[in-house]
Write a protein that holds these residues in place. Sequence first.
Motif, short mmCIF file in Angstrom:
data_model
loop_
_atom_site.label_atom_id
_atom_site.label_comp_id
_atom_site.label_asym_id
_atom_site.label_seq_id
_atom_site.Cartn_x
_atom_site.Cartn_y
_atom_site.Cartn_z
N THR A 1 75.95 71.57 -4.75
CA THR A 1 77.27 71.80 -4.14
C THR A 1 77.29 71.47 -2.64
O THR A 1 78.33 71.14 -2.09
CB THR A 1 77.71 73.27 -4.32
OG1 THR A 1 76.73 74.14 -3.73
CG2 THR A 1 77.86 73.62 -5.80
N ILE A 2 76.12 71.59 -1.99
CA ILE A 2 76.04 71.35 -0.54
C ILE A 2 74.89 70.38 -0.29
O ILE A 2 73.77 70.63 -0.72
CB ILE A 2 75.75 72.66 0.23
CG1 ILE A 2 76.82 73.72 -0.07
CG2 ILE A 2 75.66 72.40 1.73
CD1 ILE A 2 76.43 75.13 0.39
N LEU A 3 75.17 69.28 0.38
CA LEU A 3 74.13 68.29 0.66
C LEU A 3 74.04 68.07 2.16
O LEU A 3 75.05 67.85 2.84
CB LEU A 3 74.46 66.97 -0.04
CG LEU A 3 73.47 65.82 0.21
CD1 LEU A 3 72.11 66.10 -0.42
CD2 LEU A 3 74.03 64.49 -0.31
N TYR A 4 72.80 68.09 2.68
CA TYR A 4 72.57 67.96 4.13
C TYR A 4 71.57 66.83 4.33
O TYR A 4 70.43 66.91 3.86
CB TYR A 4 72.01 69.30 4.62
CG TYR A 4 71.89 69.50 6.13
CD1 TYR A 4 72.73 68.86 7.03
CD2 TYR A 4 70.95 70.40 6.64
CE1 TYR A 4 72.63 69.11 8.40
CE2 TYR A 4 70.85 70.65 8.01
CZ TYR A 4 71.69 69.99 8.89
OH TYR A 4 71.59 70.24 10.23
N THR A 5 71.97 65.75 4.97
CA THR A 5 71.04 64.63 5.17
C THR A 5 71.29 63.98 6.54
O THR A 5 71.95 64.57 7.39
CB THR A 5 71.14 63.63 4.00
OG1 THR A 5 70.14 62.62 4.14
CG2 THR A 5 72.51 62.95 3.91
#
Length: 651
Positions: A352-356
């Motif tokens: 649900t949450i992607l951090y890149t």
Amino acid sequence: MPETIESLLAEGRTFPPPKDFKADALVVDAEIYDEADTDTEGFWAQAAAALDWFEEWHTVCEWDLPFAKWFVGGKLNASYNCLDRHVAAGHGDQVAYHWEGEPGDTRTITYSQLLDEVSRLANALKALGVEKGDRVNIYLGMVPELPMALLACARIGAPHSVVFGGFSADSLRDRINDAQAKVLITGDGAWRRGAVVPLKDTADVAVAECPSIEKVLVLRRTEQDVPWTDGRDVWWHDLVPEQSTECPPEPMDAEDLLYLLYTSGTTAKPKGIMHTTGGYLTQVSWTHSHVFDLHSDNDVYWCAADVGWVTGHSYIVYGPLANRTTSVLYEGTPDFPDKDRLWQIVEKYKVTILYTAPTAIRTFMKWGPEWPEKRDLSSLRLLGSVGEPINPEAWVWYWQHIGGGRCPVVDTWWQTETGAIMITPLPGATTLKPGSATFPLPGIGADVVDDAGNSVGIPGGGYLVLTRPWPSMLRGIWGDPERYKETYWSRFDGKYFAGDGAKRDADGYFWLLGRVDDVMLVSGHNISTAEVESALVSHPAVAEAAVVGKTDATTGQAIAAFVILRSGNEPSDALVDELRDHVGDTIGPIAKPKSILFTEDLPKTRSGKIMRRLLKDVSEDHALGDTTTLADPSVVEGIKSRYLAQATEQD
Ligand code: ATP
Ligand code: MG
């Protein structure tokens, strides 16, 4: 109908929080900023109260510029806050990590399993002679044992120093010797793009010149033969499983050292940044829940960085676990076995949450939208970015092709030194502008100043400074308090100098412009590399660009550009002219690059940041400076020979 990139990028286009997102968001109104401004210490005290303390603190902050202490007198343990308290509250069966190995093997680890494993490992470290205060170095790939190793150290009060598994023997040796570590935790190898990275071989070369190391604990992962030193080396599987799962967490002072982490070395020799326990955990957990709008019972969160960087320390390990998050942990590269691996993982675990990072996003742009289109990404509801300025084109691409036009994108500015996120939106409350990190978080003081340290006001551009202490701030540089004062606190009186340039627009939004060392001076005008790169990337043929100012007899500096094309485009002289004109139209004729070299790759640090100082060496035909933190030194050699050939051709 899907909107066009042009309309999304149109001047002045803003993105208020989507209605559906806002309906459920933790923070929806901006009052929190004023509240935190009125009573900053009260604000942070409230954030700290979300943790479990063995003993209350008596003073929120003691500020003896430039040395801060937070939550003075308080005692707590980071691993207790990340594990025990969740298990005690009945969440032992919640998944802490869905781990995905690069070859396709997987593991699911619950909070109670993680607590048991961490306790065993902590007892194993004690058996190896590690005592409270001793430093432990960690050199592993992205396996579940890596977060376990950090937490086991935290449990017994032994500060850890993680060295990214892609670093060379020399880099590892220097970091171990600087920290004077007693034990090294490593593995036989790590999987990377289908091949084995021989960690133990490299570690052995390093440790041969590390007199402080007494024991090396070795995890089996890739199963090839490894060199072995009897008496010093110990297999993990011989020692750890036989340990007890009872290991009482050591009560640590809020100001006890939690870890050392060396900066990534983009600009200079890495520095051993010191982070302590109470303030760090407070700000990391507060930012993790509020910036990512975390709903611990429902979200599946994935920070696709490596634990070896500060992003991994704060937003794969300490923040998510303190907040009882279910996370994804992935071992390998985004293109193994194919270029849709990340999207396959999002689909599989319903992330649900992607951090890149922008470097990854620009690589996905280069590969083309057909890769994410193959997968169901509809579970995503929030996207994050960190590491470099994100140019508006990449922001909008991310928003559209990964987020499906529904997910806010939080661009998070911070540093190894700040420990936690500092300038970023609150996604349920902040109206976004593509490419802007928006505003300092509640409780954080930031300003943009001129050479004399005076605020340039709004709008205006200059140096980014932080104007108040913050709980997760670095407490110093290991073994070198003078360098700490000199690097961060001497440029502007009473203010922390971050080394980055920034501007604020008429609405007060912050736009990060990259490092001030990278600013170019062309015909008397300051031009930021980020602005010219952003203009280049806004051309449909360009995936990624780096520019530098090279010494020029006429203009002081002239802009040399290095450009990676998106798949389906070919280099040509006509394209060079077109790109120069495009930059001229976007920024102004003064910003037109004098030269453009097309390339397949750019020199980057192992954390994916462009190393412009090396491109400057190339453009000025100097010997290359320190290249030890480069991911692939052959890239810059290749660029150098082609750059010189092109320069000769043009003469
Ligand atoms: P070194 O300090 O050794 O040269 P480094 O600065 O690359 O290495 P990090 O602490 O990992 O090491 O990176 C912090 C820097 O990354 C910031 O100072 C800034 O230049 C850049 N950065 C990080 N996030 C952002 C962001 N969201 N927008 C713009 N720049 C960012
Ligand atoms: Mg830095």
